[in-house]
Every structure is written in C-alpha cells, then in structure tokens.
Write an enzyme that holds these catalytic residues in place. Structure first.
Site, PDB file in Angstrom:
ATOM      1  N   LYS A   1       0.858  -1.185   0.000  1.00  0.00           N
ATOM      2  CA  LYS A   1       0.000   0.000   0.000  1.00  0.00           C
ATOM      3  C   LYS A   1       0.893   1.233   0.000  1.00  0.00           C
ATOM      4  CE  LYS A   1      -4.069   1.829   2.500  1.00  0.00           C
ATOM      5  NZ  LYS A   1      -4.956   1.617   3.668  1.00  0.00           N
TER       6      LYS A   1
ATOM      7  N   SER B   1      -9.805   1.358   2.406  1.00  0.00           N
ATOM      8  CA  SER B   1      -8.933   2.193   1.610  1.00  0.00           C
ATOM      9  C   SER B   1      -7.830   1.439   0.879  1.00  0.00           C
ATOM     10  CB  SER B   1      -8.283   3.244   2.503  1.00  0.00           C
ATOM     11  OG  SER B   1      -7.430   2.638   3.452  1.00  0.00           O
TER      12      SER B   1
ATOM     13  N   SER C   1      -9.916  -1.086   6.564  1.00  0.00           N
ATOM     14  CA  SER C   1      -9.306  -0.820   5.258  1.00  0.00           C
ATOM     15  C   SER C   1      -8.553  -1.992   4.646  1.00  0.00           C
ATOM     16  CB  SER C   1      -8.376   0.388   5.345  1.00  0.00           C
ATOM     17  OG  SER C   1      -9.128   1.573   5.351  1.00  0.00           O
TER      18      SER C   1
END
Lengths: 522, 550
Positions: free
Chosen positions: B129, B204, B228
């Site tokens: 990420k 996310s 997330s």
C-alpha cells in the site's frame, strides 16, 4: 515514589536555612508602596542528555545547522518517537531535588502550526506530568512552590533573514532542526515570587539545583535555560490576584529582572490611571527595554491537547526511582547548611550576613566541597572561605589545579603568620596558574627564604631610617614606593620579593590607618 | 499514467509501457516467449487464477523458488507482465517497481544457487500500500500533498518482507491518506474492481486487494484503521487480515489514526496470509506501541479444525448487512457447526455505537497526524508571501475533500469547549466497546460477522454521500476500537454475483485460533461464477473440506 520523606527533611533544613542566613527574605515592596507584585516563573531547562528525547540524534549546542537530524526529529511521515530513558531519569532527579512527587505520567500532543516545529505539534506532558507539587528553598530562606516539572520536546530554531527596505516577499526565514526534539523539563512555579530580585534569585538557585542534579549545564547564553514570567500586580493586602501577563524572550537573569521591573511598573501605571490590565502574552525587547503585546487572550492558541497515541505511559518502578535518586549529590540548600555549620552556624546561631553571602557564593560556584575538605584537614574556616570566594573565584576555571591538601597548607601558612595575607594571595594565584605546593612557591618568591618576620623587620628598618619617604608614602605619593622597595632590596641583598615588599608596605600603611582591623586580621 | 503526478522521472513507468522488454533483453531463455504464454504455464494450469497465469499462491512460489524448480526472476517477470497487460485499466498501482523487483528476484536466485536459505517468502511478489515508506521510492498516500516524496528509509514491515525473501513489486493505490472505503478518494484516480470494472474494489487498501485479486502480486500489505484491509478483501474476493494492535510495527506506516492503524496481509488464501503475517509480526523497538513479545506462530494451527471451538455470531453486525450477505454469514456459521464448532448467536449492543465513536476519534488523531504537511520540509509547497499563507495554500491545494472533511471533524472534536462532549465521550465509548468484547470473549473463542454490509458497490454510487460511505465500515470498525485481530475470508457471492467476505473476530493475541477458523471457512466456502471473471473467484482446494467444483 513520593518525595515526601525528602520534603520533610528539607522542611527542617529550610527553617535552619532561614535561621543561619542571618537576614530576612529579599525586600519586595521597594519603590512601590501600596502595591504588590505577584510573579510565577516557567523555566524551560534543556536536559544534558547525549541524545534527543525521542530519537538517537546528538543533543549538542552549536553544531552546523541541520546536521543532527533524522526522520524522527524531522517528523517525516511514518516516523515514530521512542522515549529516551535518560531524559526520564534526569526529570526524576529534578523532581526529587525540588521535593516533588514523581508520578506515572503520559505524553500529550500540543497542536499548533509553526515552521520550526516539524510535526506541527509538540509532544509534551499535560494533565499527568511526571513531577508535581514541590518547592525550592531560596538562599534568603524564602520558599517558592513548584506546581509541576514536566518533560517535553524542544522545537527547532528559526532565524528570520531579510530586512532593509525590501518588500515582504524578499524576506525569508531559515530553520535549524538540530534543536528539534531536544529534551526539556518545564518547571512551573507557584506565583510566590514578589520582586525582580527574588525572581532573579529563584532562577539562580534553580540553575544551581539543575547543575547539581546533572540535568543541565545551566548555560543561559546557549538557551539551556529559558524563562517565561507571569506577572500581575495588586493592592497590598488584596487577596485576589490581578490579571496577569506572560512575558516571553527572557534570555538572561538581567533581562528577567529588567523585564519584571518594567512590567510591574507598566501594570501599576495602568491600574493607577484607572485602566484594566489585559490578559495577554508580551514580548520583552532587549533593545528598547520594553515589553510589547504579542497576542491577546482571545488570540491565544487552542492547542487541542490529546494523549499522544504513539507513546505509552511512563510508569517508573520504585527500584528505578531509587537508583536514579541514589546517584544524586546534595543540593545547594543542603550544601549551604553544611558549609554554614562548618563556619559555626547552627542551633539558633546565625551567621554574620556578610559571611553567609560568602557561603552562598561558594556553593553557587561549587567551591564548597574544596572549602569543607580544607577545613576538615585543619584549615581556618573563615580564611578558607574568604580565599575561595575571592581569589579562587576570580580564577574559577583553574580550580582543578588546586587540591584540598595544598589549599589547606596555604591557608595554614597564612593563618600561622608565615605568609602575610598579600603573600598568601600571591602564592594562591601562582598555585592556580600552574599548580604546585605553596611552601615551594613561597620559597621561589622569596617569601619563605626570607621569613615573613625577617622581611617585616627589614621593611621596618627602612621605614625607621627614612621617615621622610615614609611620610610621603602614607600621604599617598606613589612615586616613593619604588625608592622604598629598592632600599629593602639593598638591605636584604635582593632576597626580598618586590611584590611582597609592596604588600608589607601596604599592610603597615593599613595598620597606621586602621589599627583595629589589623588586630582582628592576625 | 494512473500514478498521475506521483514520482517524477522514475524509469519504472517506462517498464510498464513495454512488459516484454525485461524478459527479452535480460533473459535469453525467454526471448522468444510472449508475455502471458510462458513455457511453464501448462505445468501450473491447475492453479490458474482469474487472470489465467500461473503461480497462484505464495506458498507454492516460495517452495518452488527455494527448491530451484523455477527462478524468482521468472516469477517476477510473469507478474510484471500481468501488470503491464492489465493495470493500465485497473490502476491497482501508483508505482510499479520493475527494476527493483527484478534486482531483488536475482538476489533471491543467487541465494538459492549458492545453497543459502532465501527465506520463507522466497521470490514471492508482494505489493505495498502506498502509505508504507520505501527508501528512495515515491510514497504518496495517493495524495497530491506527498506526490513525488521519496522517503529516506524503509518501513519496518518493508524491511521484514525483504529479509524474508519477498520481492516488492510496487506501491498500490489507496484512498487518500487511507480515508475512504472505495479507493475513489485517491488523488490519482480510482482503482477498479478486477471482478467487475464498474465497481469499486473497496478501500482504503483497494489497490492492494485488487492487485492480489488480479494476480499482479501473490501477497500484498495494507493498513487497517477502520476496516481498510478487510473490507476491500471482501469486495475483491481475497483474504485480508488485521492483526492485534501492536502486533505489527507501525514504523514507516504513514499515520492516519495512530491508535487504530495496523498493517496486515492480503492473500489468495488464509495460509498465504499467515505466512506474510508471520514475516512481518513481532516486536520493533522503533515503535513504542509494538507489543514486547514474540509473534505467535499461526501456521502450526492451520489444520487443527474447529471442533469444540465456541463461535458467536454477532447479531447486531449481521443485522447491519444486506440479506444476501447475512445469508452467507449464517451459512458460514452452519459450516463451522457442521465441522464441530459450538455456534451460538451473541448480542453486543455496544457495537452500534462504534461508528459514531470512530468518526470522532480517528479524525481527531488524523487532524494532528496530518498537520505536518505544511509545505515547509517536504512534499507539495504552494508559494505565498508568508509562512502561514504558504501553509494554508499548500494544504488547500494538496488535500482532497474527504481528508479536509476529517481534519475539520477531528479539529472540532478536540477543540476547547467541545472536547468533553465529543472526544472524551467517544473515548469512554471505546472503553465500553472493549469491555463488551471482553465479556463476549468469556463465552466465545471467536466471533463471526459480515465483513462489509454489502458486496462491492458501483463506482460513483456513494462518493458524494459520506455517511453512506462511512456505513460501509460498520462491521469492521468495532475490532479497530478494541484493538483486536479480525480477518475477512471469501465465502460465496451475493445476489449480484460479487464476492462476500465473512469476518472472523478474535480477542487480542488470538491470531492462531482466528486463522484456524478462517482455514475451515475457506476450505468449505461455496464457489460460484463471479461477474466479469473467467474463472472461480475462490479456488476450491481439492481434498479439503467441502470444496465445491467450479
């Protein structure tokens, strides 16, 4: 742990400090009849740790800008703080020295934007500080309450560049982050201080305590100690406090005293002319010797404190606390008492005020141990103290050349009359300059080779044989000195030391003018 | 380029334009071979995934590379080829680290050749990420304000992945600063769900979930502040796991809400997720909130079954889900019961306050964590006459709407006069939720719940309705408030054919039992045709559990 035990002991000692000081607390109302100033001080002390509070960067003054930095103290995204345990130890020492209770504590974030603050929040302690509720005993016997002494990180340093008629756009600021993350302990006093002199005395004493704990180098000129003053005034006898102003940018004891005096006068003037003092933060301007408004209460920041989620609570074990405190030497108040006792104070006996001032000075300069050791070895207490706060103090940087043993021998040579006071001073000066044994130095100077009574005899003979010149000397004619010295040299076939002869002449001069003082001296 | 302004002049971008370049130039053996048609593809046909390529699972790759059956370079080239072929459309990555990845793969191959242990993740492609710091590689949080910023250091988890032999293949797209549930708040454009390009991948960590689902990387790391990792895992049909708070170092994870954030793995299967979790977990002295204890071994319990395990189905969270999702959760509960678990319903009413508490506390921390983006030291700077105006202009231009919304929410919650009513009260709620879970865990070993209340929704359908978007995390947030571990396991599909994730929640440090349950769910999960994909979303593992044929 609780500092109650230490506090209790110090309470007793505090009473004694007041008793032995032989004088009351510093006068406060001088020049301001009918009014009283109420002052509380916040002192920021940079801790003398090897590394910063939350990272491994060097904690050192004067490095090239932005060389002692890393992702943590620069607040780079993703970096996290790790608490320096040495800083916690020094904070606990400060707490113990100020008779505070050391408590489990947590860190908070104090949020506000400023370019020299890398994270745009300062990690500080808020409602659960490490040290609470102590006091500091001042040399004059007064006691100033300590609200708290908490840990926090320092900010970077901004230098504003660019002036001289250029438009605003041409100006810029340079930021040095070497100081960002340096550990600080903020020590907040109760509003127990009543005058600029006492404010000065408080900071001076606090500085001595901080140095004695090993927490700080005490260098105000390098920003190691920085002071904010909260000042208000009220009518004498009023119980309610007046509206206070906080004055910032006090970088020396002198600035502190001047700013406090200015602010007291300013507020008194406002009140006397029927105005009201606005609660605000004010800035001391050294150049203009004035305080000016920085921001009003309404403009004050909302710091949006909340507990720092990147750190865990600090809960020092009993063992850790006692280990840390066990490594501490005695604090100045206790050291003053010890020295005063060695000079005969105690049990209700107060020292002569002038003598007590010398005690205070000796402790301030850290000469008390040398003096006490010399007394222990047999030196005359008053002579040792006097030599320490005068001759040694004048050359304090060289004090390491002086051992207690040689200092005692010097004092005893003087006390026994083998050296005159002036000779002793000359020998001491030499000992400080290059070390060595006082007897040997005295011999080299001709003091010992020509026993001081022999020298005195020779001088006396010259005076007796030259009454005219002596008379001119006593009348203040300095030109005749060289003649008299020359005569003594001739009589002793050069064995006498010129300076010693001058000293002897001056001693006799002093006797002729103040015979009673001479009797006391030897 | 999907990465928009992120990272100026990185050669990696050119690599993405021409996927066949690296194999052709650097490896003569493959020079005749077109991307996607590699010589060993046939041998691994049984493990083909949605993209049709080989090398589906991390455990198989690590085993094959370690034994020298194939090279790490071959593995990485294959994955880079897939990325090149399809990520232009999906935008799972902000940055593909082709050269770094091939260099890392070569290092692994050299270790294997010299007989050294290449580590448990040998040659496995891992996507990160874009809020995990990578030394010298742009790390943007999908925000304009950090576009082009290259950290001078690696996050602890990144270092650990490398030390375990994993190959970092790229940085994945995300909601800006991890604030969002759809990856649509990325300043560089949304990521598409690989299973249906009209739908979001969740968020996310949508880029990481999509990267694993699309076969771009066998494993990925995400961060989970309010769901997330788990929510996008559920929406993309992969496994996603949030560890116990403090189990995995946060050093180098760019903070959103520090007391919630945890890094965790994405994988095709639970056992692969376990492998990555074990590689990254464990104490880190650079993170003061890192637990000072050894990470638990989860792999050893993977086959232990669920016999006699007490499983509670959280009724409030099931009620929050759509009917099809709720049905899958009940079916999952039945499966566990059939496998010998003691299943019961449990009511945890405090859960219903989770969302409210979270949306005060997390933004409060965020408002402080994001203060440092002031234009002074790094990232975007919009010039202005004074420092204050510069900071204002920089933040106005650099942050997107959702980030600004949360900074304002959080600043408000912490403000003088409001702190007690909002922040302090929410903290008390957090404590009560933790107490409620502690009580529930006296009766149950694990809890079962939906991961997301719905399957993946359509792009654009919620982006203008923050509250609707926030509700997407209603089932995942309680674990973040409690600091407990939780994971999402794919379990069948919804009425729309999109994957459903079932969530396993466990008490602090109970990752082993959580994985134990996850493996049973995974092995027994129903499979179904997913939309837009050519193969099963969730591969059945023959010979285990009740695997249903495709």
């Amino acid at each position: 742990m609780s500092a109650n035990g230490a506090g209790g002991a110090a309470d007793g000692a505090g009473g004694l400090a007041a008793a032995i000081s032989g004088r009351g607390a510093v006068g406060h109302s001088g020049g301001m009849p009918g009014w009283e100033a109420v002052i509380g001080l916040e002192v920021h002390c940079e801790l003398s740790t090897e590394t910063k509070l939350f990272c491994g960067c060097r904690n050192r003054f004067g490095d090239e800008p932005n060389t002692s930095i890393c992702p943590v103290c620069l607040g780079l995204p993703g970096s996290l703080p790790v608490l320096n345990s040495r800083a916690v130890e020094l904070a606990m020492r400060i707490g113990a020295a100020l008779h505070c209770e050391v408590r489990p504590s947590v860190f908070h974030r104090k949020n506000y934007f400023y370019p020299d603050m890398p994270k745009d929040y300062q990690i500080s302690q808020y409602d659960e500080p490490i040290n609470v509720g102590g006091y500091l005993e001042l040399p004059d016997g007064a006691s100033v309450g300590i609200v708290r002494a908490h840990l926090e990180e320092d900010t970077g340093k901004t230098t504003h560049v660019g002036e001289g008629g250029r438009i605003a756009e041409a100006e810029y600021s340079l930021v040095d982050y070497n100081r960002a993350g340096v550990p600080l302990v903020e020590i907040v006093s109760e509003p127990d201080i009543r005058s600029s002199a006492q404010a000065r005395m408080y900071v001076g004493e606090l500085r001595a305590v901080l140095i004695a704990t090993g927490a700080s180098d005490g260098r105000m000129e390098e920003g190691s100690l920085r002071v904010d003053a909260n000042i208000s005034v009220r009518r004498s006898g009023d119980q309610e406090l007046g509206t206070r102003c906080e004055v910032k940018n006090l970088n020396s004891l002198r600035s502190l005293a001047r700013a406090v005096d200015f602010e007291i006068e300013r507020q008194r003037h406002v009140l006397e002319s029927g105005g009201i003092v606005a609660q605000e933060t004010r800035h001391w301007n050294e150049a203009t010797s004035k305080t000016t408004s920085l921001r009003s209460k309404e403009e004050a920041f909302d710091y949006r404190y909340f507990q720092e989620p990147d750190l865990v609570p600090v809960i020092p074990s009993e063992q850790w606390q006692s280990d840390v405190i066990a490594g501490m030497g005695p604090m100045p108040a206790e050291r003053r008492i010890r020295l005063a006792r060695a000079l005969g104070a105690g049990d209700g006996e107060a020292l002569d005020p002038a003598l007590y001032d010398q005690v205070v000075t000796a402790v301030e300069l850290g000469l008390d141990v040398l003096v006490l050791d010399a007394i222990q070895l047999g030196a005359d207490p008053k002579t040792a103290l006097s030599r320490s706060v005068n001759e040694i103090a004048a050359n304090i940087a060289s004090v390491s050349r002086l051992s207690a043993v040689s200092f005692e021998r010097l004092v005893t040579l003087e006390r026994s009359g083998k050296l005159s006071a002036t000779q002793a001073k000359a020998v001491l000066s030499e000992m400080l300059a290059r070390g060595g044994d006082p007897v040997q130095i005295a011999q080299e100077k001709g003091f010992e080779a020509l026993e001081s009574d022999q020298l005195a005899d020779a001088v006396k003979d010259v005076i007796d044989s030259r009454p005219e010149e002596w008379k001119r000397f006593t009348a203040g004619d300095e030109k005749v000195v060289q003649f008299l010295v020359g005569q003594v040299m001739k009589a002793t076939r050069g064995k006498a030391d010129g300076k010693a002869v001058v000293a002897e002449l001056e001693r006799l001069l002093a006797i002729s003018q103040a015979p009673r003082a001479e009797v006391q001296q030897s | 380029m999907p990465a928009g302004g992120a990272g100026a002049g990185n050669g990696d971008r050119e690599d993405r334009e021409d996927p066949a370049m690296s194999p052709t130039v650097t490896d003569g053996k493959l020079s005749e071979v077109a991307s996607g048609d590699l010589p060993f593809a046939g041998e691994h046909a049984s493990r083909q995934n949605a993209t049709g390529g080989p090398f589906q699972t991390a455990t198989e790759i690590a085993a094959g590379v370690s034994k020298g059956e194939f090279s790490a370079r071959e593995v990485i080239e294959e994955h880079l080829a897939r990325i090149a072929a399809r990520d232009g459309e999906l935008h799972a990555f902000n940055e593909v680290m082709s050269r770094d990845a091939l260099d890392a793969a070569d290092r692994v191959d050299r270790l294997v050749a010299s007989g050294e242990d290449p580590g448990p993740l040998a040659g496995v492609p891992v996507a990160l990420k874009d809020n995990l710091c990578t030394r010298g590689v742009p790390t943007t949080c999908s925000s304009r304000i950090l576009a082009g910023w290259r950290p001078p250091y690696d996050a602890t988890v990144v270092r650990r992945v490398r030390e375990a032999g994993g190959v970092i293949i790229g940085k994945t797209n995300m909601d800006e600063f991890a604030m969002g549930s759809s990856t649509e708040t990325s300043a560089f454009g949304p990521t598409l769900n690989p299973l249906d390009n009209n739908r979001v991948p969740g968020g996310s960590s949508g880029g990481s979930a999509a990267a694993v689902a699309a076969g771009f990387a066998s494993l990925a790391l995400g961060s989970d502040t309010g769901g997330s990792i788990r929510q996008p895992a559920a929406m993309c049909g992969v496994v996603g796991m949030k560890p116990t708070y403090g189990m995995v170092s946060r050093y180098g994870l760019i903070a959103f809400a520090s007391s919630f954030d945890q890094v965790g793995p994405f994988a095709q299967r639970a056992r692969d997720a376990a492998m990555l979790f074990e590689a990254i977990a464990g104490h880190d002295e650079a993170d003061s909130t890192s637990l000072d204890r050894p990470a638990p071994s989860v792999s050893s319990l993977l086959g232990a079954g669920v016999s006699k395990l007490r499983v509670g189905v959280v009724s409030e969270l099931v009620d929050a889900a759509s009917a099809d999702v709720a049905s899958r959760v009940r079916e999952a509960a039945n499966l566990l019961a059939t496998a010998g678990a003691l299943v019961d319903e449990v009511s945890i009413p405090m859960c219903t306050y989770s969302l409210s508490a979270y949306y005060l506390l997390a933004p409060a921390e965020a408002s402080s964590n994001l203060a440092r983006y002031d234009g002074v030291r790094y990232g975007l700077r919009v010039e202005a006459p004074t420092a204050e105006k510069m900071t204002t202009a920089t933040r106005s231009a650099g942050f997107g709407d959702e980030v600004k919304r949360r900074i304002m929410l959080g600043s408000y919650a912490l403000s003088a006069g409001y702190y007690d009513a909002y922040y302090a009260r929410a903290q008390r709620v957090r404590t009560l939720i933790l107490d409620a879970f502690d009580t529930a865990y006296k009766r149950f070993d694990v809890l079962l719940a939906p991961t997301s209340p719905t399957t993946a929704f359509e792009i654009g359908s919620k982006i203008d309705d923050p509250l609707a978007m926030y509700l997407s995390d209603v089932c995942t947030i309680p674990s973040n408030l409690a600091g407990h571990p939780a994971m999402s396991v794919p379990f069948g599909v919804g009425d729309d054919g999109m994957p459903v994730g079932v969530q396993v929640l466990a008490p602090a440090l109970a990752e082993p039992v959580m994985f134990q349950v996850a493996v049973v769910l995974e092995d027994g999960a129903p499979t179904a045709k997913s939309r837009g994909a050519t193969a099963s979303v969730v591969p059945a593992h023959a010979g285990q559990g009740e695997g249903t044929p495709v």
